[in-house]
Design a protein around this motif. Structure first.
Motif, mmCIF file in Angstrom:
data_model
loop_
_atom_site.group_PDB
_atom_site.id
_atom_site.type_symbol
_atom_site.label_atom_id
_atom_site.label_comp_id
_atom_site.label_asym_id
_atom_site.label_seq_id
_atom_site.Cartn_x
_atom_site.Cartn_y
_atom_site.Cartn_z
ATOM 1 N N THR A 38 0.838 -1.203 0.000
ATOM 2 C CA THR A 38 0.000 0.000 0.000
ATOM 3 C C THR A 38 0.870 1.250 0.000
ATOM 4 O O THR A 38 0.611 2.207 -0.729
ATOM 5 N N TRP A 39 1.932 1.251 0.802
ATOM 6 C CA TRP A 39 2.821 2.402 0.890
ATOM 7 C C TRP A 39 3.503 2.677 -0.447
ATOM 8 O O TRP A 39 3.559 3.820 -0.898
ATOM 9 N N ARG B 206 3.912 6.017 -5.466
ATOM 10 C CA ARG B 206 3.777 6.163 -6.927
ATOM 11 C C ARG B 206 2.693 7.185 -7.274
ATOM 12 O O ARG B 206 2.856 7.978 -8.198
ATOM 13 N N ARG B 207 1.598 7.156 -6.554
ATOM 14 C CA ARG B 207 0.508 8.119 -6.803
ATOM 15 C C ARG B 207 0.969 9.541 -6.496
ATOM 16 O O ARG B 207 0.631 10.483 -7.216
#
Length: 80
Positions: free
Chosen positions: A70-71, A76-77
């Protein structure tokens, strides 16, 4: 949530007496880790992942460490 209601003088199950009693025990109100500390922790996990797998392509749903997946996806987002 109840504390915030109390601070706004709204009905709450959290009373000043309960807050004082909890404080007297050294109660920790926030269990969240500092953002920078958590970022550094996840970065160290990513370094170990790269040492083991040879890249930083952590699957978003990485069973051994779902938080790392998730991290990495979040990083990346944020880069976009």
């Amino acid at each position: 949530r109840q504390y915030h209601l109390l601070m706004k003088s709204r009905p709450s199950s959290m009373t000043k007496d309960r807050i004082d009693k909890l404080k007297s025990l050294g109660f920790v109100w926030s269990v969240r880790t500092d953002h920078d500390e958590m970022w550094g922790h996840r970065f160290e996990e990513l370094k170990r992942f790269k040492a083991k797998y040879g890249d930083c392509l952590v699957p978003q749903r990485f069973p051994p460490n779902p938080q790392l997946g998730t991290w990495v996806n979040t990083q990346r987002r944020h880069y976009k």
